[in-house]
Each structure stands twice: as C-alpha cells, then as structure tokens.
Design an enzyme around this catalytic site. Sequence first.
Site, PDB file in Angstrom:
ATOM      1  N   GLY A  22     -26.549 -36.486 -39.281  1.00 55.33           N
ATOM      2  CA  GLY A  22     -26.215 -35.128 -40.130  1.00 55.33           C
ATOM      3  C   GLY A  22     -27.555 -34.406 -40.003  1.00 55.33           C
ATOM      4  N   GLY A  24     -29.447 -30.863 -42.129  1.00 58.84           N
ATOM      5  CA  GLY A  24     -29.266 -29.912 -43.615  1.00 58.84           C
ATOM      6  C   GLY A  24     -30.086 -28.687 -43.283  1.00 58.84           C
ATOM      7  CB  SER A  25     -31.472 -26.227 -45.688  1.00 53.71           C
ATOM      8  OG  SER A  25     -31.845 -27.072 -46.773  1.00 53.71           O
ATOM      9  CB  VAL A  29     -30.028 -37.052 -41.165  1.00 51.21           C
ATOM     10  CG1 VAL A  29     -30.342 -38.305 -41.540  1.00 51.21           C
ATOM     11  CG2 VAL A  29     -30.456 -36.018 -42.430  1.00 51.21           C
ATOM     12  CE  LYS A  44     -32.318 -36.683 -46.076  1.00 50.92           C
ATOM     13  NZ  LYS A  44     -32.313 -35.986 -47.394  1.00 50.92           N
ATOM     14  CG  ASP A 139     -28.014 -30.087 -53.619  1.00 42.85           C
ATOM     15  OD1 ASP A 139     -26.990 -29.220 -54.119  1.00 42.85           O
ATOM     16  OD2 ASP A 139     -28.168 -29.938 -52.483  1.00 42.85           O
TER      17      ASP A 139
END
Length: 358
Positions: A22, A24-25, A29, A44, A139
């Site tokens: 994965g 993200g901003s 990950v 992460k 979130d």
Amino acid sequence: MAGKCSSTCPMRTEWVKGNAVGSGSFGVVNLAMNRFTGELFVVKSTSTEAGFKSLENEANILESLNSPYIIRCLGQDFSKEANGERKLNLFLEFMAGGSLSNVVEKFGGSLDETVICSYTKEILHGLAYLHRSGIVHCDIKCKNVLLGSSGNIKLADFGCAKRKNSSKLDKVQKSSLESISGTPLWMAPEVLRNEGLDFASDIWSLGCTIIEMATGRPPWGDLLLNPMAAVFQIACSNETPELPTKFSNEGLDFLAKCLQRDQKMRWTCEELLDHPFISGNRRCSCEKDACSPTSVLDDGLYEENYASDESESPHKEELQSRIPFFTRSSSGRYRMARRQHREIDLQSSENWITVRSG
C-alpha cells in the site's frame, strides 16, 4: 497492546522488508518478516518531514490504546538507506484480509447488507473505544478499516487522529485539534467549514463509509471529477450523500442518524449500537435472495489463510456470521453496471488526497 510501541520494536537486523502492499500521503507500506520467528507484520516508511510528523502522531496515539478493534503498534525505528536517506519506520500488526476498500473491489464492487451490518458493528465498537479515550480518528473510510482472515475488523491509519481531552492539551495541540484533517469526500460539513473536530465528525464519516461499502464508490461519487464543487456542496449545502438504493428501511434510517448535517443531532456510537440495523432486530431487504455458497470456491472466500493471534478471540458463532458471503442474485444483477463505473471511479479518486495539517 498498552504501553510504548518501542517495547517490542524489532531491531533493524531482525527484520526484512517484503513487497509493497500500500501507499499513502506519507510514504509506502511494505509487508515485513521477522528473520528469526517468521512473524509477518507491516512497516510504514517515510523520509519526509510531513511523514515523520504523521507517523510519530500515529505511534503516540496507538501506544496508549488497547482494544481488539484497533490495529496494534509493534514499534518504530529510524533506518539509513543505501543512498544515505534517513527513514522513519513504524511497525504495525498485519491483517491478512487487507483494507475494506480491497475487499469491496475483490468481491464484486459492493457488499451484502448483512455483511455491512457486521462490519459496521465492529467499526462502532472501535470508535466507541476511541471516543471514550478522548480521541477523534478524523479519517474513517474503507481504506483505513482492515479485515482479519476470520472477518474481524480493526481501525487503522491514525496519522490524522487527534486527542480531545482539553485538560491535557497545550496551545499548539489545541490549535491542531481545530485544524482540518482527513479525506474531503468523507469529511463532515463542520470540518470542511473549519469549525473544529468532535466525536460526531467520525460518525458522519462512518455513514460515508457505509455508503462506500454498499456501492463500491466514494460518497458524493457524482462529484468526483469536480473537487471544488464537492467541497462546497458538503460544507455549505443542505444535501447529504446519495444513499444506497437497495438498503433496508433500517439501514436507511441508520444512515440518516449518521448523516445529520447538524452535528448535535447525530447519534453517538452507543446509541447507534442499539439501533435495529446493528442490534439484529431487523430484516434486510436482501434476505429473500440470500443463500449460502455450495462450496468455498463459490465466493472465492480467501486466497490466504492466516491464523489470528488476537488475545480476545471471537466465539465460533460470531466468526461464522462475519464470513463475507454475497447473494448470487444481487451480485449477478449489478456486476456489469459496477464494472463499467469502477475504472473511472478508481482513476478519478486518485486526485483526492488525505489532508494532514496541524
């Protein structure tokens, strides 16, 4: 797992990074493995100042929590890459089922209402625990809700989360609490108007997440290609996201309790847990079509079979109720239409970023 995350932090020489699972901003990950025990977890990693701030906030939040509905933090450390780049690594529990957004996509583009009931109940238990602890997640969306191989649900991604216990906040922290955090299409109207965060903001986002599970599309999906119009409509109009057309009356009423534009009118987690949509005193409109698969292959139950190491394991009956079977008739009826929309939805949603300020 209470206590500091670093208490069980793997030493850098004890773990090896696997494939990316994965992004993200903040960064990437990756799946990771303990070199000696073979234990799987995720890491992460980030090398930016904004990423450091997000992951450190996540670690600080998670180190104080202990709930079967919240992802466990296993530790953090800094590493130095071959090019000299300094990275912060946050180690987290591995959930074999991935995120609910992955699950929705893999199982035909939407979930059956009975499955949504089960998942929503566990999300509510996680949110109730957070709110009792004085924490706003900020979130909630399918991407930030993870699924175990037994169907258990855990809340994840606390990079935007904020503490609301004012007696323990300094001026900087109080300013942070008033700042915008989250993903715009899932944000409550008062948050986009920058009127501050409250526990009720998570309840609005929960309603949007249920719509996402039921339709396979983000809330306000008709405005995906016009971000400014979407933000204005959420913040300033009297409208709510389009509701699922095939939901039961109980489900629609539950969503109405979540998606009250006046945050004072939204139900709390405890009230929603007693709602007929969750408590079981209901009959889904889909029940007349429901049937169990004749074999595991009917619904592609799981590609992987990981054992849960959760200390508070659910009873066998609860596990059986969580298995994401889908009605054959409804999945066949709408699969073609969903397939036509899925590609443009996924492409256009990439333009939306998670806001991490304060």
